[in-house]
Motif scaffolding. Structure first.
Motif, mmCIF file in Angstrom:
data_model
loop_
_atom_site.group_PDB
_atom_site.id
_atom_site.type_symbol
_atom_site.label_atom_id
_atom_site.label_comp_id
_atom_site.label_asym_id
_atom_site.label_seq_id
_atom_site.Cartn_x
_atom_site.Cartn_y
_atom_site.Cartn_z
ATOM 1 N N LEU A 37 0.086 -6.397 8.498
ATOM 2 C CA LEU A 37 -0.707 -5.225 8.129
ATOM 3 C C LEU A 37 0.160 -4.137 7.497
ATOM 4 O O LEU A 37 -0.302 -3.411 6.611
ATOM 5 N N GLY A 38 1.406 -4.009 7.949
ATOM 6 C CA GLY A 38 2.289 -3.021 7.340
ATOM 7 C C GLY A 38 2.591 -3.349 5.890
ATOM 8 O O GLY A 38 2.574 -2.463 5.021
ATOM 9 N N VAL A 39 2.856 -4.618 5.606
ATOM 10 C CA VAL A 39 3.086 -5.036 4.217
ATOM 11 C C VAL A 39 1.813 -4.844 3.392
ATOM 12 O O VAL A 39 1.861 -4.421 2.233
ATOM 13 N N MET A 40 0.670 -5.137 3.997
ATOM 14 C CA MET A 40 -0.596 -4.925 3.294
ATOM 15 C C MET A 40 -0.830 -3.450 3.001
ATOM 16 O O MET A 40 -1.362 -3.090 1.938
ATOM 17 N N GLY A 41 -0.447 -2.574 3.936
ATOM 18 C CA GLY A 41 -0.575 -1.140 3.691
ATOM 19 C C GLY A 41 0.280 -0.689 2.533
ATOM 20 O O GLY A 41 -0.168 0.084 1.670
ATOM 21 N N GLY A 42 1.532 -1.169 2.486
ATOM 22 C CA GLY A 42 2.383 -0.843 1.343
ATOM 23 C C GLY A 42 1.848 -1.409 0.050
ATOM 24 O O GLY A 42 1.908 -0.751 -1.004
ATOM 25 N N PHE A 43 1.319 -2.626 0.095
ATOM 26 C CA PHE A 43 0.725 -3.240 -1.096
ATOM 27 C C PHE A 43 -0.478 -2.435 -1.596
ATOM 28 O O PHE A 43 -0.613 -2.185 -2.806
ATOM 29 N N ALA A 44 -1.342 -2.020 -0.678
ATOM 30 C CA ALA A 44 -2.535 -1.274 -1.080
ATOM 31 C C ALA A 44 -2.172 0.055 -1.731
ATOM 32 O O ALA A 44 -2.734 0.432 -2.772
ATOM 33 N N VAL A 45 -1.224 0.771 -1.156
ATOM 34 C CA VAL A 45 -0.824 2.063 -1.728
ATOM 35 C C VAL A 45 -0.114 1.853 -3.059
ATOM 36 O O VAL A 45 -0.362 2.583 -4.037
ATOM 37 N N SER A 46 0.753 0.861 -3.136
ATOM 38 C CA SER A 46 1.531 0.636 -4.359
ATOM 39 C C SER A 46 0.646 0.222 -5.525
ATOM 40 O O SER A 46 0.864 0.647 -6.669
ATOM 41 N N THR A 47 -0.348 -0.611 -5.263
ATOM 42 C CA THR A 47 -1.189 -1.106 -6.352
ATOM 43 C C THR A 47 -2.311 -0.144 -6.723
ATOM 44 O O THR A 47 -2.702 -0.061 -7.890
ATOM 45 N N SER A 48 -2.821 0.601 -5.752
ATOM 46 C CA SER A 48 -3.952 1.492 -6.040
ATOM 47 C C SER A 48 -3.530 2.888 -6.448
ATOM 48 O O SER A 48 -4.226 3.552 -7.218
ATOM 49 N N LYS A 49 -2.374 3.349 -5.938
ATOM 50 C CA LYS A 49 -1.964 4.733 -6.190
ATOM 51 C C LYS A 49 -0.738 4.851 -7.080
ATOM 52 O O LYS A 49 -0.616 5.797 -7.858
ATOM 53 N N LEU A 50 0.174 3.893 -6.970
ATOM 54 C CA LEU A 50 1.436 3.995 -7.697
ATOM 55 C C LEU A 50 1.478 3.162 -8.972
ATOM 56 O O LEU A 50 2.472 3.195 -9.692
ATOM 57 N N GLY A 51 0.445 2.390 -9.235
ATOM 58 C CA GLY A 51 0.341 1.671 -10.491
ATOM 59 C C GLY A 51 1.089 0.367 -10.577
ATOM 60 O O GLY A 51 1.371 -0.114 -11.684
ATOM 61 N N PHE A 52 1.414 -0.263 -9.461
ATOM 62 C CA PHE A 52 2.113 -1.543 -9.490
ATOM 63 C C PHE A 52 1.133 -2.681 -9.794
ATOM 64 O O PHE A 52 -0.034 -2.643 -9.373
ATOM 65 N N ALA A 53 1.619 -3.690 -10.486
ATOM 66 C CA ALA A 53 0.819 -4.884 -10.729
ATOM 67 C C ALA A 53 0.773 -5.716 -9.462
ATOM 68 O O ALA A 53 1.830 -6.007 -8.874
ATOM 69 N N PRO A 54 -0.407 -6.123 -8.998
ATOM 70 C CA PRO A 54 -0.498 -6.860 -7.726
ATOM 71 C C PRO A 54 0.326 -8.135 -7.699
ATOM 72 O O PRO A 54 1.021 -8.406 -6.701
#
Length: 261
Positions: free
Chosen positions: A167-184
């Motif tokens: 869940l921690g990795v998923m939280g970082g993934f969600a913030v990075s892709t939705s807010k920081l503009g990272f490609a999933p």
């Protein structure tokens, strides 16, 4: 002269008291462990404690892990963007969560919830003479009250930490892709490339040690509590504080053991 010697004497008394307490807890833990390999074993108490620790602690551990992963991603982006190293954020998130924050934060949450509950439950039994009543029923309180809880804590926390890692990795993934503009897809590739099986194993080993320490502190302070309701309250506080301090101390020792070059 007394003005100089009195502080030194106070430090000496505190040091000796700390050593006596550490020795008493060590002997208590070894006595409880010895009951794990000697029948009978109270499976009902074990499974009840396992559900209490693992299942009912899952919501608070999950929420803590999700938001911690998101915070790490945000903070890493703030610092790394100054050096144009944003591509390392996925690696930082997964390593921080799996190696450190997953075990430590899950351990602290469980210490606050389960350690206090164990100390309060066993402490109440102690001050109301229910522990002594077990002897009259030919039941060893250490075998019935302590040993199953130690085993349950040792086995339950790795399960919680594994969920917290995901869940921690998923939280970082969600913030990075939705807010920081990272490609999933790129984020997932970087995450999988960064994490190694040993990182996960070390985190789970830490979790098992933390679970044992949390259960030990809760059982010890509850079992040795005295003085009625006030004593139970003091035992509960001591269990949470002691478990938290031991958890952080052993986190350093285990990190040094596994990752020292």
């Amino acid at each position: 002269m007394n003005f100089v010697l009195e502080p030194i004497a106070a430090v000496g008394r505190a040091t000796l008291a700390l050593i006596r307490k550490a020795g008493a807890m060590s002997l208590f833990g070894m006595a409880a462990l010895s009951h794990l390999v000697r029948p009978p074993f109270y499976w009902r108490v074990f499974f009840t404690s396992l559900i209490e620790i693992a299942y009912f602690s899952l919501p608070v551990v999950a929420l803590t892990a999700i938001f911690s992963g998101g915070v790490i991603a945000l903070q890493s982006y703030t610092g790394f963007s100054q050096y144009h190293a944003q591509s390392a954020i996925a690696s930082i998130v997964v390593l921080a969560v799996v190696r450190e924050l997953g075990p430590v934060l899950a351990g602290l949450m469980v210490a606050g919830r389960v350690g206090a509950a164990m100390a309060a439950e066993i402490g109440t039994m102690r001050v109301t003479d229910q522990v002594d009543a077990l002897w009259t029923l030919s039941t060893d309180p250490m075998k019935y009250l302590v040993a199953p809880r130690l085993l349950a804590g040792t086995l339950a926390l790795p399960f919680l930490v594994l969920i917290a890692d995901i869940l921690g990795v998923m939280g970082g993934f969600a913030v990075s892709t939705s807010k920081l503009g990272f490609a999933p897809d790129a984020y997932i590739i970087n995450t999988l490339a960064a994490v190694k099986p040993m990182d996960v194993i070390v985190g789970l080993v830490k979790a098992a040690v933390f679970g044992f320490l949390i259960a030990l502190m809760g059982c010890y302070h509850g079992y040795t509590s005295r003085g009625g309701a006030e004593g139970v309250g003091s035992a509960t506080t001591s269990a949470v504080v002691g478990a938290s301090i031991l958890l952080l101390a052993f986190d350093y020792l285990l990190t040094d053991l596994f990752f020292a070059q």
